[in-house]
Design an enzyme around this catalytic site. Structure first.
Site, PDB file in Angstrom:
ATOM      1  N   SER A 191      31.064  73.953  20.118  1.00  0.00           N
ATOM      2  CA  SER A 191      31.801  74.020  21.389  1.00  0.00           C
ATOM      3  C   SER A 191      31.161  74.948  22.417  1.00  0.00           C
ATOM      4  O   SER A 191      31.533  74.941  23.575  1.00  0.00           O
ATOM      5  CB  SER A 191      33.242  74.478  21.140  1.00  0.00           C
ATOM      6  OG  SER A 191      33.282  75.868  20.933  1.00  0.00           O
ATOM      7  N   LYS A 218      34.344  82.245  22.515  1.00  0.00           N
ATOM      8  CA  LYS A 218      34.739  81.504  23.719  1.00  0.00           C
ATOM      9  C   LYS A 218      34.399  82.304  24.978  1.00  0.00           C
ATOM     10  O   LYS A 218      34.123  83.487  24.904  1.00  0.00           O
ATOM     11  CB  LYS A 218      36.266  81.270  23.713  1.00  0.00           C
ATOM     12  CG  LYS A 218      36.772  80.326  22.624  1.00  0.00           C
ATOM     13  CD  LYS A 218      36.497  78.870  22.962  1.00  0.00           C
ATOM     14  CE  LYS A 218      36.911  77.935  21.857  1.00  0.00           C
ATOM     15  NZ  LYS A 218      35.843  77.609  20.916  1.00  0.00           N
TER      16      LYS A 218
END
Lengths: 155, 422
Positions: free
Chosen positions: A64, A101
């Site tokens: 991701s 993230k």
């Protein structure tokens, strides 16, 4: 001139003193002209780690964050002393899992956003069990397979 | 002003630092060989789990209330302790590492950097928490003894938020009132009993005695304690650590053994470990003590407790020599047919290696040995403990400790790092 009697001296330009060269074990038999200019080897730790006490390493797993240049198997260098700014890459513990993230401020709230449209942003709720761990300052990518080997406990 | 920085439930906090899911849950840490409880989180304390509770009893708590038990992971605790000290050192010049989880600091002068000393200490506390994830409590006072008292107060009462400072005479009195004499820093059990016989009911009562009375009934140590409790410092930070007097490596076997081979191999490893520690601090040893004993709690077994000290042929830190000597002593101590529980090696009579006396043997031997050991330590430093070892250390590891619940070495092993999902 008799070569056997030749002695070599260094001139130290600061003290203006000559001093004799000690015989160095160099195969060519001639002292290295670089001896006076050695500065020690470059240390990656010095380059990549600001505070040893607050720096932790982790392995990245998943896809991701490829948009941010973080690939599966990369080594993450994390500094816990840093306060995350909007847009920093952070590592957080969310609902029982470590995750990497982007740290995005949304007003007063915080969102943990992937670098890929296929992953939903994480919006930690007040009763979620979550903890911000630190800021990712560098990543190390292996173009061979040594890191993977290390990760498995190899020498 | 002195401060004592004390990590809260240090071992349990280290386990949590890399596994936040343990936050708020009861956890205990077990002794070497997973024998009994040696550390507890607050939650485990609240359940009434005592220090020393045998591991098999913990299993029942695990089933009923979800207590998590860990084998002690000194690699992790040692590294985290270094990190805490480094965080402290980034904020104060003078500090004394007192134990794996405690550090005295000299806070004098730092009030100029902030509003006051209290606020500076608060910043230290926050920095340690932030950098390492370890929560600490800090006690501050004019003496080390009172700082310890303040620390206990900081820990006991959540309202203080883990930081307490004793400054005025009234604050000293308030802190010492009802404070158990036995909990004072550095007081021996003998004195506690003696003072209680004299009718000293608490630390305040003792602090109010006259110097003459204390001088008469106690030694100079007692007098120092009295002064320290009244705010007059007698002890400064000990900034230069004493050269160790002895180095010991000993472990209980995972299971009892009658095999001499197993004991020999274990002992070789302990001697090698002593040698490594000697070299690390630049010492050589003159004496070696080996001890070997059975399990005193097994009444059905014949008991044996053997120990012997020898002068080493030459003061050394050379691994093969130490292993060789250790095995010679073991031969003297050995008895067949006993169930052995533990073997250990102590080296003492330490001196700095540069004070090595001229030996009968030539210096070339010494240099060779040093070179070999430096190479050994370097390789093992790079590639991990015991990558290269003396053959006598073996590969059997039948003597190895039980560590069934060992957590990862999150900060010191590549294979044990946390994995973060992305």
């Amino acid at each position: 001139m008799n070569w056997a009697s030749v002695e070599f001296f260094h001139l130290n330009t600061q003290t203006k003193e000559f001093y004799p060269l000690s015989p160095l074990p160099i195969a060519a038999g001639f002292p290295s002209p670089a001896d006076d200019h050695r500065e020690g080897i470059l240390s990656l730790s010095e380059l990549l780690i600001e505070h040893t006490a607050s720096t932790v390493f982790a392995w990245a797993s998943g896809r991701s964050m490829e948009g941010a240049g973080i690939y599966d198997g990369d080594l993450l260098i994390i500094d816990r002393a840093k306060t995350p700014k909007d847009g920093d890459i952070v590592i957080a513990f969310v609902n029982g899992e470590w995750t990497v993230k982007f740290y995005k401020k949304q007003g007063k709230a915080v969102a943990l956003v992937s670098a890929s449209q296929y992953y939903e942003p994480i919006l930690p709720q007040p009763d979620d069990e979550w903890q911000l761990f630190g800021v990712v300052t560098f990543t190390v990518r292996d173009h061979g397979n040594r890191l993977a080997y290390k990760r498995k406990g190899g020498l | 002003m002195f401060g004592i920085i004390d990590c809260n439930n240090f071992y349990a906090s280290c386990q949590r630092a890399f596994d936040p899911s343990l936050e708020g849950k009861p956890i205990v840490v077990l002794s070497n060989n997973d024998g009994c409880v040696i550390a507890r989180s607050n939650e485990a304390k609240a359940l009434g789990i005592e220090m020393g509770t045998p591991a098999f009893q913990i299993a029942t708590y695990t089933k009923s209330v979800g207590v998590q038990a860990f084998s002690s992971n000194y690699t992790l605790y040692g590294d985290m302790s270094d990190r805490v000290v480094a965080a402290i050192a980034s904020m104060v010049d003078r500090y004394e590492v007192y134990s794996i989880d405690e550090c005295f600091v000299d806070l004098s002068g730092y009030e100029h950097y902030t509003k006051d000393i209290y606020e500076y200490a608060w910043m230290i506390k926050e920095r340690i928490r932030r950098w390492t994830g370890i929560p600490v409590s800090i006690g501050i006072a004019t003496t080390k003894t009172l700082a310890k008292v303040a620390n206990r107060r900081a820990k006991k009462n959540p309202a203080y938020g883990g930081l307490y400072m004793i400054q005025s005479k009234t604050e000293i009195e308030r802190a010492l009132d009802g404070f158990d004499i036995g909990d004072l820093w550095g007081i021996g059990r003998q004195y506690v009993r003696k003072l209680k016989e004299f009718g000293c009911k608490d630390a305040l009562h003792f602090a109010q005695q006259s110097e003459a009375w204390v001088a008469k009934n106690m030694t100079v140590q007692g007098l120092r304690l009295l002064k320290e409790l009244n705010g007059q410092p007698c002890y400064d930070l000990e900034l230069i650590p004493d050269r160790k007097k002895a180095i010991c490596t000993a472990r209980s076997f995972g299971e009892l053994t009658q095999s001499k081979d197993v004991v020999r191999e274990a002992l070789a490893n302990y001697a090698a470990n002593c040698a490594k520690k000697l070299r690390k601090e630049g010492s050589i040893a003159n004496l070696m003590t080996i001890f070997l004993h059975t399990n005193q709690y097994r009444e059905q077994d014949r008991q044996y407790y053997g120990h012997k000290t020898i002068h080493l042929p030459k003061a050394t830190s050379f691994t093969p020599d130490l292993i060789h000597s250790a095995h010679q002593v073991l031969d003297m101590l050995w008895q067949d047919g006993l169930n052995f529980k533990k073997v250990g090696c102590i080296v003492s009579g330490l001196q700095p290696e540069e004070h090595r006396q001229a030996q009968l043997f030539t210096d070339i031997d010494w240099e060779k040995e040093q070179k070999a050991m430096r190479a050994l330590d370097t390789v093992n430093g790079w590639y991990g403990k015991d990558t290269v070892k003396v053959a006598a250390q073996g590969f059997g590891r039948k003597w190895k400790m039980l560590q069934e619940r060992l957590s990862p070495c999150y900060t010191t092993r590549w294979s044990d790092l946390i994995t973060a999902k992305c």
